[in-house]
Scaffold this motif. Sequence first.
Motif, short mmCIF file in Angstrom:
data_model
loop_
_atom_site.label_atom_id
_atom_site.label_comp_id
_atom_site.label_asym_id
_atom_site.label_seq_id
_atom_site.Cartn_x
_atom_site.Cartn_y
_atom_site.Cartn_z
N PRO A 55 0.83 -1.22 0.00
CA PRO A 55 0.00 0.00 0.00
C PRO A 55 0.86 1.26 0.00
CG PRO A 55 0.13 -0.90 2.21
CD PRO A 55 0.88 -1.86 1.32
N ASP A 56 0.19 2.39 -0.23
CA ASP A 56 0.88 3.67 -0.32
C ASP A 56 0.90 4.37 1.03
OD1 ASP A 56 1.66 6.35 -0.96
OD2 ASP A 56 1.16 5.91 -3.04
N PRO A 57 2.09 4.74 1.52
CA PRO A 57 2.16 5.41 2.83
C PRO A 57 1.59 6.81 2.84
CG PRO A 57 4.34 5.31 1.81
CD PRO A 57 3.43 4.47 0.97
N VAL A 58 1.21 7.36 1.68
CA VAL A 58 0.55 8.68 1.69
C VAL A 58 -0.77 8.61 2.45
CG1 VAL A 58 -0.85 8.46 -0.43
CG2 VAL A 58 0.08 10.69 0.21
N HIS A 59 -1.32 7.41 2.62
CA HIS A 59 -2.59 7.25 3.32
C HIS A 59 -2.42 7.18 4.84
CE1 HIS A 59 -3.46 5.40 -0.74
NE2 HIS A 59 -4.32 6.38 -0.67
N LEU A 60 -1.18 7.17 5.32
CA LEU A 60 -0.96 7.08 6.77
C LEU A 60 -1.53 8.29 7.51
CD1 LEU A 60 2.70 5.73 6.94
CD2 LEU A 60 0.69 4.62 7.94
N ARG A 61 -2.07 8.04 8.69
CA ARG A 61 -2.39 9.11 9.65
C ARG A 61 -1.16 9.23 10.55
NH1 ARG A 61 -6.93 11.09 12.33
NH2 ARG A 61 -7.85 11.24 10.26
N TRP A 80 11.75 2.49 3.90
CA TRP A 80 10.59 2.13 3.09
C TRP A 80 9.93 0.85 3.59
CZ3 TRP A 80 8.35 5.56 0.19
CH2 TRP A 80 9.10 6.63 -0.30
N SER A 81 10.71 -0.05 4.15
CA SER A 81 10.13 -1.26 4.75
C SER A 81 9.26 -0.89 5.95
CB SER A 81 11.24 -2.22 5.19
OG SER A 81 12.00 -2.66 4.10
N ARG A 82 9.77 0.06 6.74
CA ARG A 82 9.00 0.48 7.92
C ARG A 82 7.71 1.16 7.50
NH1 ARG A 82 10.95 3.80 13.31
NH2 ARG A 82 12.73 2.39 13.14
N LEU A 83 7.75 1.96 6.43
CA LEU A 83 6.52 2.62 5.97
C LEU A 83 5.49 1.59 5.51
CD1 LEU A 83 7.58 5.84 4.05
CD2 LEU A 83 7.25 5.46 6.49
N ALA A 84 5.95 0.53 4.84
CA ALA A 84 5.03 -0.53 4.43
C ALA A 84 4.38 -1.18 5.64
CB ALA A 84 5.77 -1.57 3.59
N TRP A 85 5.16 -1.40 6.68
CA TRP A 85 4.64 -1.99 7.92
C TRP A 85 3.64 -1.06 8.59
CZ3 TRP A 85 6.80 -0.52 13.04
CH2 TRP A 85 6.20 -1.21 14.10
N LEU A 86 3.98 0.21 8.72
CA LEU A 86 3.07 1.17 9.35
C LEU A 86 1.74 1.25 8.61
CD1 LEU A 86 5.52 4.11 10.21
CD2 LEU A 86 4.58 2.40 11.79
N THR A 87 1.82 1.26 7.28
CA THR A 87 0.59 1.36 6.48
C THR A 87 -0.24 0.10 6.63
OG1 THR A 87 1.90 2.66 4.91
CG2 THR A 87 -0.30 2.04 4.24
N ASP A 88 0.40 -1.04 6.60
CA ASP A 88 -0.29 -2.31 6.81
C ASP A 88 -0.97 -2.33 8.17
OD1 ASP A 88 -0.29 -5.43 5.86
OD2 ASP A 88 -0.03 -5.28 8.03
N THR A 89 -0.28 -1.79 9.17
CA THR A 89 -0.85 -1.77 10.53
C THR A 89 -2.10 -0.91 10.59
OG1 THR A 89 1.36 -2.08 11.49
CG2 THR A 89 -0.34 -1.15 12.92
N GLN A 90 -2.08 0.27 9.94
CA GLN A 90 -3.26 1.13 9.98
C GLN A 90 -4.39 0.59 9.11
OE1 GLN A 90 -2.51 5.34 9.53
NE2 GLN A 90 -1.09 5.39 11.25
N LEU A 91 -4.06 -0.10 8.03
CA LEU A 91 -5.10 -0.76 7.24
C LEU A 91 -5.79 -1.85 8.06
CD1 LEU A 91 -3.15 -1.01 3.89
CD2 LEU A 91 -5.42 0.01 4.12
N THR A 92 -4.99 -2.61 8.79
CA THR A 92 -5.55 -3.65 9.66
C THR A 92 -6.42 -3.04 10.75
OG1 THR A 92 -3.61 -5.02 9.23
CG2 THR A 92 -4.95 -5.61 11.14
N ALA A 93 -6.00 -1.89 11.28
CA ALA A 93 -6.78 -1.21 12.32
C ALA A 93 -8.11 -0.72 11.78
CB ALA A 93 -5.98 -0.05 12.89
N ALA A 94 -8.13 -0.25 10.52
CA ALA A 94 -9.39 0.21 9.92
C ALA A 94 -10.36 -0.96 9.76
CB ALA A 94 -9.11 0.87 8.57
#
Length: 694
Positions: free
Chosen positions: A217-223, A346-360
């Motif tokens: 996913p794209d990290p631009v969607h991160l909060r 960039w690996s960390r951003l992928a993880w953070l985005t995955d985490t917030q997608l899972t939270a949603a």
Amino acid sequence: MTAPRPADPPSEDLSRLAALHGVATSYSPSPDRSVAASATAVTLTLAALGVDASTPGAVRAALAAREGELGERLLPPTVVGWSGSPPAALAVLPGGTRLRIDTEQGESRASADGLPPGVHRLTATTPDGRTATAHLIVAPPRLPAPAGRSYGLLVQLYSLLSRRSWGMGDLGDLAELAGWAGRSLGAGFVQVNPLHAAVPGVPTDPSPYRPSSRRFPDPVHLRVEDVPEAAYVEEPQRLRALLERSGRLREAVLHQGALIDRDAVWELKREALELLGEVPLGPGRRAAYCDFIAGQGQALEDHATWCALAEVHGSDWHRWPTGLRDPRSAETAQARNGLMDRVDFWSRLAWLTDTQLTAAQRAGREAGMPVGIVHDLAVGVHPGGADAWAQQEYFAAGMSVGAPPDAFNARGQDWGLPPWRPDRLAESGYAPFRELLRALFRYAGALRIDHVMGLFRLWWVPQGHPPTEGTYVRYDAEAMLAVLVLEASRAGALVIGEDLGTVEPGVREALRERGVLGTSVLWFERDWDGDGRPLPPDGWRADCVATATTHDLPSTAARLTGEHVELRDSLGLLTRPLEEERAEAAADAGEWLSLLSRLGLLRGTGGGSDTSSEEAEIQAVHRFLLRTPARMVGVWLPDGVGDRRPQNLPGTWDQYPNWRLPIADAQGRPVTLEDLAASPRLHALMEVLRQGGR
């Protein structure tokens, strides 16, 4: 205007060779018409599949080689079986053939009977000593139907700004929307646009349907504020300054008429995420991150490496130094080692985005949604992006996916997306497709597959040639569907196929047999085999998501008033006189309104006189959808506040602000998530669905 007539149709030998490789030599733009593909298109397509057909002699040699290969082959590279029935490929093996099946679960068996679902390794040995191996995919016969009927919201996430957004909607907004819609509206799902990683660079292509990677996913969607490390940055004043700047971006969109500026948003978020990246992870967070890296394996390393290299060499890997164009080269390994801090970023951003997608998704399920978030899978990826670089052996070089000429577009279409090679997919046991689906199902309650017909065949266009000079290439639909059903069933998720437009016979039936839901849009549901009038609700199919519109179509308000015709006229997109287009649009809407009236659906919520005619008509449309047997009913969120504008206007590029508009009310004023939650008009519409259309 008519399409150019294809030149030099394929010879008999070339046609036979093409058929053996799944390459079509003709197509049917309508049931009563067949158009031959050109010999050039067929020859170039075969070349992209590694088959030399450049001369008559080469064709004869390739034909003999292929026929010999198929004649001697015991097993195809991938065999498909459905739980409860033996694989058909095994029935044609010579008598006395011994089988060895090494299952995904680590067992060894001598029979295919009772195999568990999974991707196994099959070895067949004939009495005369010949041996063949194959991937054996075993899937449940079909996906279960949704437990009950549900309704939900459809939204382009970037368009959903809250008072906390950084100039475009984000995953924090998605979690808030899911929690509110589930608890307050009784919604069963929220469907969003593809959230795949975009190709970096300014300006970024705003379309979510031409990503760099579908796998990540794209990290631009991160909060940003929801990342735990945000509380511990060493220079909090820098983060506060970025928050203030993001507030100005948000205010410009909400109150000053500015378009959503994805690049400006990413510039701020990237700077903030660099600050967060300097904060050491706590032991628990570090362990979770390490688990993610281990679980994603080579795919994540490739993606992060591409992102790091793109920062140095640009976002089109074809223009990189020669050694770096190969993800497995020594030069790439050396460059990755030298950029290890960026690869980690960039690996960390992928993880953070995955985490917030899972939270949603968790927020939606905890709010009582039986489905939760419906994610969207784009049909392909950008040729210069991360997936095309990392998996280039699976993509057909020099080819692009598109659509053939038809009654609506005599020139055909070229979408600029390289297609997967069906032969390489089969040889790998469909590993890239399996890994892609597994990644998306981590956080999806359901998956919408854009242009689901692509599981069966795709129109390949040779590079440098117009779309008229293309041809269809067939995929092993049974294998593609088996992988889809297998991965979705493991995740307990639904699958929705976008099957709008021209669909070859048998496709919808095959999808329905495997439990894949279709997509039915009100304005297209007519009795095309009869009088052409609007299809009454009992004539609709049950196995579908029923909606009034989509992101590529006019809003319901614009459709009912004919404003979509005026918009297209103002942009010079009409192909007929304005009055003729107006008359047709008015007649179309009039026929639907007449049917709604005859069915007694044209009334305000509760019959109140305060409901405007437009609101009553939009409510009636959704009462109608509830009268159909559709298992899922989707409400285009902008319809809830009377938005006039489509999010995307096909056929335009810079003439219209595609993918950059915030949700707005009937007067064009942007509406925040908080305003939506308080909107009487939206609540009245959703009450129609809550009451089951009464």
